[in-house]
Design a protein around this motif. Sequence first.
Motif, PDB file in Angstrom:
ATOM      1  N   LYS A  99       9.789  41.746 -18.335  1.00 53.76           N
ATOM      2  CA  LYS A  99      10.845  42.493 -17.680  1.00 53.76           C
ATOM      3  C   LYS A  99      11.540  43.415 -18.679  1.00 53.76           C
ATOM      4  N   TYR A 100      11.836  44.644 -18.253  1.00 53.82           N
ATOM      5  CA  TYR A 100      12.580  45.589 -19.072  1.00 53.82           C
ATOM      6  C   TYR A 100      14.026  45.621 -18.571  1.00 53.82           C
ATOM      7  N   ARG A 101      14.957  45.371 -19.477  1.00 56.50           N
ATOM      8  CA  ARG A 101      16.364  45.261 -19.125  1.00 56.50           C
ATOM      9  C   ARG A 101      17.038  46.622 -19.261  1.00 56.50           C
ATOM     10  N   VAL A 102      17.582  47.109 -18.158  1.00 53.57           N
ATOM     11  CA  VAL A 102      18.185  48.441 -18.116  1.00 53.57           C
ATOM     12  C   VAL A 102      19.655  48.323 -17.718  1.00 53.57           C
ATOM     13  N   ALA A 103      20.523  48.951 -18.503  1.00 49.19           N
ATOM     14  CA  ALA A 103      21.945  49.035 -18.165  1.00 49.19           C
ATOM     15  C   ALA A 103      22.186  50.336 -17.406  1.00 49.19           C
ATOM     16  N   VAL A 104      22.683  50.233 -16.187  1.00 48.94           N
ATOM     17  CA  VAL A 104      23.012  51.409 -15.382  1.00 48.94           C
ATOM     18  C   VAL A 104      24.514  51.666 -15.534  1.00 48.94           C
ATOM     19  N   TYR A 105      24.839  52.789 -16.140  1.00 50.78           N
ATOM     20  CA  TYR A 105      26.194  53.083 -16.612  1.00 50.78           C
ATOM     21  C   TYR A 105      26.747  54.251 -15.799  1.00 50.78           C
ATOM     22  N   THR A 124       9.245  46.331  -9.312  1.00 51.36           N
ATOM     23  CA  THR A 124       8.760  46.765 -10.621  1.00 51.36           C
ATOM     24  C   THR A 124       9.210  45.775 -11.695  1.00 51.36           C
ATOM     25  N   ARG A 125       8.870  46.104 -12.947  1.00 50.85           N
ATOM     26  CA  ARG A 125       9.244  45.252 -14.072  1.00 50.85           C
ATOM     27  C   ARG A 125      10.624  45.580 -14.639  1.00 50.85           C
ATOM     28  N   VAL A 126      11.382  46.407 -13.931  1.00 49.54           N
ATOM     29  CA  VAL A 126      12.700  46.821 -14.401  1.00 49.54           C
ATOM     30  C   VAL A 126      13.780  45.924 -13.786  1.00 49.54           C
ATOM     31  N   LYS A 127      14.648  45.380 -14.618  1.00 53.64           N
ATOM     32  CA  LYS A 127      15.807  44.605 -14.172  1.00 53.64           C
ATOM     33  C   LYS A 127      17.063  45.373 -14.569  1.00 53.64           C
ATOM     34  N   ALA A 128      17.901  45.707 -13.591  1.00 54.25           N
ATOM     35  CA  ALA A 128      19.063  46.563 -13.845  1.00 54.25           C
ATOM     36  C   ALA A 128      20.363  45.776 -13.745  1.00 54.25           C
ATOM     37  N   THR A 129      21.327  46.154 -14.590  1.00 59.68           N
ATOM     38  CA  THR A 129      22.674  45.600 -14.553  1.00 59.68           C
ATOM     39  C   THR A 129      23.658  46.759 -14.494  1.00 59.68           C
ATOM     40  N   PHE A 130      24.644  46.657 -13.613  1.00 63.08           N
ATOM     41  CA  PHE A 130      25.582  47.744 -13.379  1.00 63.08           C
ATOM     42  C   PHE A 130      26.797  47.654 -14.312  1.00 63.08           C
ATOM     43  N   PHE A 131      27.186  48.817 -14.876  1.00 61.36           N
ATOM     44  CA  PHE A 131      28.402  48.923 -15.685  1.00 61.36           C
ATOM     45  C   PHE A 131      29.187  50.151 -15.229  1.00 61.36           C
ATOM     46  N   THR A 132      30.506  50.033 -15.164  1.00 56.12           N
ATOM     47  CA  THR A 132      31.334  51.201 -14.887  1.00 56.12           C
ATOM     48  C   THR A 132      31.612  51.937 -16.194  1.00 56.12           C
ATOM     49  N   ASP A 165       8.401  59.143  -9.525  1.00 59.09           N
ATOM     50  CA  ASP A 165       7.957  59.484 -10.880  1.00 59.09           C
ATOM     51  C   ASP A 165       8.930  58.989 -11.949  1.00 59.09           C
ATOM     52  N   LEU A 166      10.149  58.649 -11.548  1.00 59.45           N
ATOM     53  CA  LEU A 166      11.163  58.274 -12.528  1.00 59.45           C
ATOM     54  C   LEU A 166      10.907  56.895 -13.126  1.00 59.45           C
ATOM     55  N   ILE A 167      10.452  55.932 -12.325  1.00 58.66           N
ATOM     56  CA  ILE A 167      10.306  54.559 -12.785  1.00 58.66           C
ATOM     57  C   ILE A 167       9.310  54.438 -13.946  1.00 58.66           C
ATOM     58  N   PRO A 168       8.108  55.067 -13.882  1.00 58.10           N
ATOM     59  CA  PRO A 168       7.225  55.001 -15.058  1.00 58.10           C
ATOM     60  C   PRO A 168       7.867  55.561 -16.324  1.00 58.10           C
ATOM     61  N   LYS A 169       8.682  56.612 -16.187  1.00 62.37           N
ATOM     62  CA  LYS A 169       9.360  57.183 -17.352  1.00 62.37           C
ATOM     63  C   LYS A 169      10.375  56.189 -17.921  1.00 62.37           C
ATOM     64  N   ILE A 170      11.087  55.504 -17.030  1.00 62.25           N
ATOM     65  CA  ILE A 170      12.062  54.507 -17.469  1.00 62.25           C
ATOM     66  C   ILE A 170      11.371  53.377 -18.221  1.00 62.25           C
ATOM     67  N   ILE A 171      10.266  52.879 -17.664  1.00 58.01           N
ATOM     68  CA  ILE A 171       9.531  51.787 -18.318  1.00 58.01           C
ATOM     69  C   ILE A 171       8.994  52.242 -19.663  1.00 58.01           C
ATOM     70  N   LEU A 220      10.229  54.544 -21.695  1.00 58.10           N
ATOM     71  CA  LEU A 220      11.326  54.609 -22.664  1.00 58.10           C
ATOM     72  C   LEU A 220      11.763  53.208 -23.094  1.00 58.10           C
ATOM     73  N   ALA A 221      11.872  52.300 -22.135  1.00 56.61           N
ATOM     74  CA  ALA A 221      12.305  50.940 -22.447  1.00 56.61           C
ATOM     75  C   ALA A 221      11.296  50.235 -23.344  1.00 56.61           C
ATOM     76  N   ALA A 222      10.004  50.522 -23.132  1.00 57.37           N
ATOM     77  CA  ALA A 222       8.953  49.842 -23.897  1.00 57.37           C
ATOM     78  C   ALA A 222       8.930  50.263 -25.357  1.00 57.37           C
ATOM     79  N   ARG A 223       9.553  51.405 -25.679  1.00 51.87           N
ATOM     80  CA  ARG A 223       9.511  51.891 -27.069  1.00 51.87           C
ATOM     81  C   ARG A 223      10.280  50.993 -28.023  1.00 51.87           C
ATOM     82  N   LYS A 224      11.158  50.160 -27.475  1.00 45.94           N
ATOM     83  CA  LYS A 224      11.906  49.249 -28.332  1.00 45.94           C
ATOM     84  C   LYS A 224      10.999  48.137 -28.856  1.00 45.94           C
TER      85      LYS A 224
END
Length: 271
Positions: A2-8, A25-33, A72-78, A80-84
């Motif tokens: 799972k790729y952990r994404v902060a939605v800000y 997908t393999r993306v797990k999102a957490t919401f932040f204000t 098309d956005l989700i593959p780009k997100i994954i 970028l996240a995978a580069r870590k």
Amino acid sequence: MKYRVAVYTNDTRFYFKFLNGIRGTRVKATFFTLDHPPAEKNFDLVVSTENLSSLAIDIPIMHVKREEINEDLIPKIISLAARKNTPKFTRMIIGIDPGTEIGLAVICDGMLLIAETSELNGLNKKLERYLLTFPSSEIRFRIGDQPTSVSELIFNKVFRYFKDDERVSFELVPEAFSNVSGGFISKSLSSDELAAYKIGQRTGKELNHPIPTNISLGRLKEIQKWSRELSNNQITLDTKLAASVALGELSIQEAIRIKERSIEDKQNASN
């Protein structure tokens, strides 16, 4: 994995549209204000509706508008996240043989890992999957230069999609003078796959810009004829839609649907 994404963001509609887009997908999102920034150590990527260039965190940051959330956005997100994560390979070369069936060969650190074909419409998604499956420090696309019109179309399509990835470079490879042998693997590959493998083994001219494309009248007429065949002689694409198909901006099916809707709108307006 799972790729952990902060939605800000303060845009809750953006967040729920984003959640819908990553479902399954393999993306797990957490919401932040915006007044509660994410903790750096807990995430692989930050996605935000705001420009966060001043945010002092050492992970990738992606600026996204609500209208940019699409398939098309989700593959780009994954990606970028995978580069870590630590790359598995030092160098990936992807050979691409232009044609009706596009030949593809993925060579990582000298090993042929995948050889297959693709249609133009799904090409970038397939290439994105390779980058995610085989993380590499360096990625080089080698695209054959024949036939010229198809080669230019594929080069520009791939270039525009991957140009912002700092690991990636692009080469246009001459196909006319090939002396690279397929060796023992040639028996297991189709002609398109073998051509892609050979292209991947050769060096070409490195380019860091799109190729100027001239669409011939003959190519436009060919696409218009194709639209009639697919629609049982009900639809002929206009020149603008045919050009969009030629440039890879639309699939032939998408262009036909647009033309059909245009005809229906005109008929409804006249009634």
